[in-house]
Write a protein that holds these residues in place. Sequence first.
Motif, PDB file in Angstrom:
ATOM      1  N   ALA A 157      32.054 -16.675 -32.586  1.00  0.00           N
ATOM      2  CA  ALA A 157      31.036 -17.712 -31.858  1.00  0.00           C
ATOM      3  C   ALA A 157      32.986 -18.501 -31.112  1.00  0.00           C
ATOM      4  CB  ALA A 157      30.543 -18.413 -32.840  1.00  0.00           C
ATOM      5  N   ASP A 158      32.267 -19.306 -30.128  1.00  0.00           N
ATOM      6  CA  ASP A 158      33.046 -20.339 -29.258  1.00  0.00           C
ATOM      7  C   ASP A 158      31.710 -21.147 -28.910  1.00  0.00           C
ATOM      8  OD1 ASP A 158      35.284 -21.592 -28.469  1.00  0.00           O
ATOM      9  OD2 ASP A 158      35.730 -19.495 -27.503  1.00  0.00           O
ATOM     10  N   TRP A 159      32.686 -22.111 -28.016  1.00  0.00           N
ATOM     11  CA  TRP A 159      32.142 -23.078 -27.974  1.00  0.00           C
ATOM     12  C   TRP A 159      32.372 -23.688 -26.398  1.00  0.00           C
ATOM     13  CZ3 TRP A 159      35.030 -27.805 -25.795  1.00  0.00           C
ATOM     14  CH2 TRP A 159      35.821 -28.049 -26.775  1.00  0.00           C
ATOM     15  N   GLU A 160      30.936 -23.807 -25.135  1.00  0.00           N
ATOM     16  CA  GLU A 160      31.962 -24.059 -24.553  1.00  0.00           C
ATOM     17  C   GLU A 160      31.990 -25.645 -23.602  1.00  0.00           C
ATOM     18  OE1 GLU A 160      29.387 -22.253 -19.952  1.00  0.00           O
ATOM     19  OE2 GLU A 160      28.240 -21.966 -22.087  1.00  0.00           O
ATOM     20  N   GLN A 161      32.649 -25.674 -22.393  1.00  0.00           N
ATOM     21  CA  GLN A 161      32.102 -27.245 -22.048  1.00  0.00           C
ATOM     22  C   GLN A 161      31.238 -26.956 -20.588  1.00  0.00           C
ATOM     23  OE1 GLN A 161      35.563 -29.636 -19.805  1.00  0.00           O
ATOM     24  NE2 GLN A 161      36.130 -30.051 -21.831  1.00  0.00           N
ATOM     25  N   PRO A 218      38.165 -20.790 -32.658  1.00  0.00           N
ATOM     26  CA  PRO A 218      37.786 -22.564 -33.029  1.00  0.00           C
ATOM     27  C   PRO A 218      36.454 -23.029 -33.981  1.00  0.00           C
ATOM     28  CG  PRO A 218      36.668 -20.648 -31.330  1.00  0.00           C
ATOM     29  CD  PRO A 218      38.188 -20.125 -31.874  1.00  0.00           C
ATOM     30  N   ILE A 219      36.683 -21.712 -34.600  1.00  0.00           N
ATOM     31  CA  ILE A 219      35.822 -22.262 -35.718  1.00  0.00           C
ATOM     32  C   ILE A 219      36.758 -22.086 -37.080  1.00  0.00           C
ATOM     33  CG2 ILE A 219      34.205 -21.278 -36.900  1.00  0.00           C
ATOM     34  CD1 ILE A 219      32.991 -22.791 -34.418  1.00  0.00           C
ATOM     35  N   GLU A 220      36.510 -22.356 -38.231  1.00  0.00           N
ATOM     36  CA  GLU A 220      37.816 -23.111 -39.243  1.00  0.00           C
ATOM     37  C   GLU A 220      36.081 -22.628 -40.325  1.00  0.00           C
ATOM     38  OE1 GLU A 220      41.223 -26.242 -40.589  1.00  0.00           O
ATOM     39  OE2 GLU A 220      39.397 -26.568 -40.998  1.00  0.00           O
ATOM     40  N   GLN A 221      36.581 -21.559 -40.849  1.00  0.00           N
ATOM     41  CA  GLN A 221      35.830 -21.213 -41.984  1.00  0.00           C
ATOM     42  C   GLN A 221      36.547 -21.219 -43.338  1.00  0.00           C
ATOM     43  OE1 GLN A 221      33.591 -17.566 -41.851  1.00  0.00           O
ATOM     44  NE2 GLN A 221      33.564 -17.300 -43.894  1.00  0.00           N
ATOM     45  N   ILE A 222      35.685 -22.039 -44.692  1.00  0.00           N
ATOM     46  CA  ILE A 222      36.171 -22.376 -45.516  1.00  0.00           C
ATOM     47  C   ILE A 222      35.466 -21.734 -46.458  1.00  0.00           C
ATOM     48  CG2 ILE A 222      36.408 -24.276 -47.478  1.00  0.00           C
ATOM     49  CD1 ILE A 222      37.151 -26.204 -44.749  1.00  0.00           C
ATOM     50  N   ASP A 223      33.903 -21.856 -46.626  1.00  0.00           N
ATOM     51  CA  ASP A 223      32.873 -21.279 -47.372  1.00  0.00           C
ATOM     52  C   ASP A 223      32.352 -19.687 -46.988  1.00  0.00           C
ATOM     53  OD1 ASP A 223      30.757 -20.512 -48.586  1.00  0.00           O
ATOM     54  OD2 ASP A 223      31.643 -22.007 -50.068  1.00  0.00           O
ATOM     55  N   PRO A 224      32.347 -18.694 -47.619  1.00  0.00           N
ATOM     56  CA  PRO A 224      31.742 -17.798 -46.572  1.00  0.00           C
ATOM     57  C   PRO A 224      30.552 -17.506 -46.083  1.00  0.00           C
ATOM     58  CG  PRO A 224      32.791 -17.001 -48.923  1.00  0.00           C
ATOM     59  CD  PRO A 224      32.570 -18.221 -48.829  1.00  0.00           C
ATOM     60  N   GLY A 225      29.627 -18.440 -46.649  1.00  0.00           N
ATOM     61  CA  GLY A 225      28.112 -19.404 -46.741  1.00  0.00           C
ATOM     62  C   GLY A 225      28.439 -19.915 -45.207  1.00  0.00           C
ATOM     63  N   LEU A 226      29.671 -20.034 -43.892  1.00  0.00           N
ATOM     64  CA  LEU A 226      29.395 -20.077 -43.166  1.00  0.00           C
ATOM     65  C   LEU A 226      29.283 -18.760 -41.921  1.00  0.00           C
ATOM     66  CD1 LEU A 226      30.153 -22.690 -41.044  1.00  0.00           C
ATOM     67  CD2 LEU A 226      32.281 -21.205 -40.379  1.00  0.00           C
ATOM     68  N   GLY A 227      29.144 -18.058 -42.222  1.00  0.00           N
ATOM     69  CA  GLY A 227      29.043 -16.433 -41.320  1.00  0.00           C
ATOM     70  C   GLY A 227      27.104 -16.497 -41.534  1.00  0.00           C
ATOM     71  N   ALA A 228      26.721 -17.274 -42.007  1.00  0.00           N
ATOM     72  CA  ALA A 228      24.724 -17.047 -42.184  1.00  0.00           C
ATOM     73  C   ALA A 228      24.184 -18.300 -40.638  1.00  0.00           C
ATOM     74  CB  ALA A 228      24.237 -17.396 -43.258  1.00  0.00           C
ATOM     75  N   ILE A 229      25.869 -19.375 -40.661  1.00  0.00           N
ATOM     76  CA  ILE A 229      25.362 -20.075 -39.637  1.00  0.00           C
ATOM     77  C   ILE A 229      26.081 -19.517 -38.269  1.00  0.00           C
ATOM     78  CG2 ILE A 229      25.348 -22.058 -39.357  1.00  0.00           C
ATOM     79  CD1 ILE A 229      25.525 -22.916 -42.442  1.00  0.00           C
ATOM     80  N   VAL A 230      27.491 -19.596 -38.192  1.00  0.00           N
ATOM     81  CA  VAL A 230      28.122 -19.568 -36.816  1.00  0.00           C
ATOM     82  C   VAL A 230      28.267 -17.913 -36.683  1.00  0.00           C
ATOM     83  CG1 VAL A 230      30.250 -19.933 -35.963  1.00  0.00           C
ATOM     84  CG2 VAL A 230      29.077 -21.367 -37.408  1.00  0.00           C
ATOM     85  N   PRO A 231      28.106 -17.688 -35.993  1.00  0.00           N
ATOM     86  CA  PRO A 231      28.062 -15.731 -35.092  1.00  0.00           C
ATOM     87  C   PRO A 231      29.158 -15.813 -34.850  1.00  0.00           C
ATOM     88  CG  PRO A 231      26.739 -16.832 -33.869  1.00  0.00           C
ATOM     89  CD  PRO A 231      26.840 -18.030 -34.524  1.00  0.00           C
ATOM     90  N   ALA A 232      29.968 -14.572 -36.274  1.00  0.00           N
ATOM     91  CA  ALA A 232      30.737 -13.590 -35.437  1.00  0.00           C
ATOM     92  C   ALA A 232      31.597 -14.085 -34.483  1.00  0.00           C
ATOM     93  CB  ALA A 232      31.590 -12.259 -35.925  1.00  0.00           C
ATOM     94  N   ARG A 267      28.441 -27.108 -25.669  1.00  0.00           N
ATOM     95  CA  ARG A 267      27.917 -26.426 -26.369  1.00  0.00           C
ATOM     96  C   ARG A 267      27.892 -25.088 -27.413  1.00  0.00           C
ATOM     97  NH1 ARG A 267      23.348 -23.887 -21.496  1.00  0.00           N
ATOM     98  NH2 ARG A 267      25.304 -22.429 -20.981  1.00  0.00           N
ATOM     99  N   ILE A 268      26.814 -24.518 -28.055  1.00  0.00           N
ATOM    100  CA  ILE A 268      27.656 -23.935 -28.676  1.00  0.00           C
ATOM    101  C   ILE A 268      26.499 -23.236 -29.795  1.00  0.00           C
ATOM    102  CG2 ILE A 268      28.076 -24.834 -31.187  1.00  0.00           C
ATOM    103  CD1 ILE A 268      30.119 -22.379 -31.599  1.00  0.00           C
ATOM    104  N   ARG A 269      25.944 -21.716 -29.435  1.00  0.00           N
ATOM    105  CA  ARG A 269      24.859 -21.407 -29.668  1.00  0.00           C
ATOM    106  C   ARG A 269      25.050 -20.626 -31.374  1.00  0.00           C
ATOM    107  NH1 ARG A 269      20.125 -20.349 -28.557  1.00  0.00           N
ATOM    108  NH2 ARG A 269      19.815 -18.790 -28.634  1.00  0.00           N
ATOM    109  N   LEU A 270      24.496 -21.112 -32.395  1.00  0.00           N
ATOM    110  CA  LEU A 270      24.392 -20.393 -33.923  1.00  0.00           C
ATOM    111  C   LEU A 270      23.238 -20.295 -34.166  1.00  0.00           C
ATOM    112  CD1 LEU A 270      25.048 -24.738 -34.951  1.00  0.00           C
ATOM    113  CD2 LEU A 270      26.838 -22.673 -34.599  1.00  0.00           C
ATOM    114  N   THR A 271      23.046 -19.850 -35.402  1.00  0.00           N
ATOM    115  CA  THR A 271      21.861 -18.588 -35.739  1.00  0.00           C
ATOM    116  C   THR A 271      20.971 -19.741 -36.283  1.00  0.00           C
ATOM    117  OG1 THR A 271      23.938 -17.391 -36.865  1.00  0.00           O
ATOM    118  CG2 THR A 271      21.833 -16.860 -37.640  1.00  0.00           C
TER     119      THR A 271
END
Length: 308
Positions: free
Chosen positions: A18-22, A2-16, A292-296
């Motif tokens: 993580a998935d979104w819920e309908q 569900p998450i496409e990481q392009i830059d390592p900086g994403l790790g500080a925002i999206v928990p390892a 929804r999705i939980r973020l850091t």
Amino acid sequence: MPIEQIDPGLGAIVPAGADWEQLGEGFGGPTGPAEGPVWIAEGGYLLFSDIHNSKRYRWSPEDGITLDKDDTKNGNGQTLDREGRLVVCHHFSRCVDREEADGTVTVVADRYHGMKLNRPNDVVVKSDGSIYFTDPPPKVPFTPADHPPELDIAGVYRVAPEGDRINLVTRDLVNPNGLCFSPDESILYVNDSNKHRKLIMAYDLEKDGMVDLGSARLFCDMRGDDRPGVPDGMKCDIEGNVYCTGPGGIWILDFTGRHLGTILVEGRASNMNWGDEDWRTLYFTGARSLNRIRLTIPGIPVPRGAPS
């Protein structure tokens, strides 16, 4: 994934992992998706718009999704002002209005220089109480066929805190849509959802609340990605990262405009807003769904100044 990481900086925002819920589906229709989510902190629930069916829904952990209001005149983007009143953009009535706690509705803006607005789309409120909204070109069936356009511009407008004047902030976008402020409110971001542009612009704000047009700069260009989706809803977190719907889902950008990654959403994502007691949940609407999705990192509370 569900998450496409392009830059390592994403790790500080999206928990390892993580998935979104309908949370629900079946909203919207041929002329419009689900839109305009806004968290009501005092009640612990979320409101969102169903443009096509001219309805507003409520989601809460206890009751799920229930009808909140019917006949919203194709309500779209919505937010809260400093007093916690709902401020809503409407396509069919071509206005921005404010709803009091008792249900009384006051029109905030419906004309510019005496001419009817096109179809107000999305709205934000600055901490001083001024209201900024986008007004893209008229488009049937979003606006009635028998209501011809009166303005020859697609603008971004500001309503003064006192509500006594409306100013054109900028008219240099083809299809202005989502907008948000940086955490310190020194920058106004506005995106252009025209399929040939697909970009986000950044403007420095002056002390009078107007933008410095000389400061206009390209913040992000999405034209190189051909997946479904265009810039639409847009929000900022407390550290200045920008979240914007776009090709493939929800793009996450740092304060320089670097694309860190994308929350992948099948079909398209339309709009988003922060919620829950800690403001770390990103609620977002799709073409037909609420999710929804939980973020850091917490988002900027609505209204600004709400407990975080």
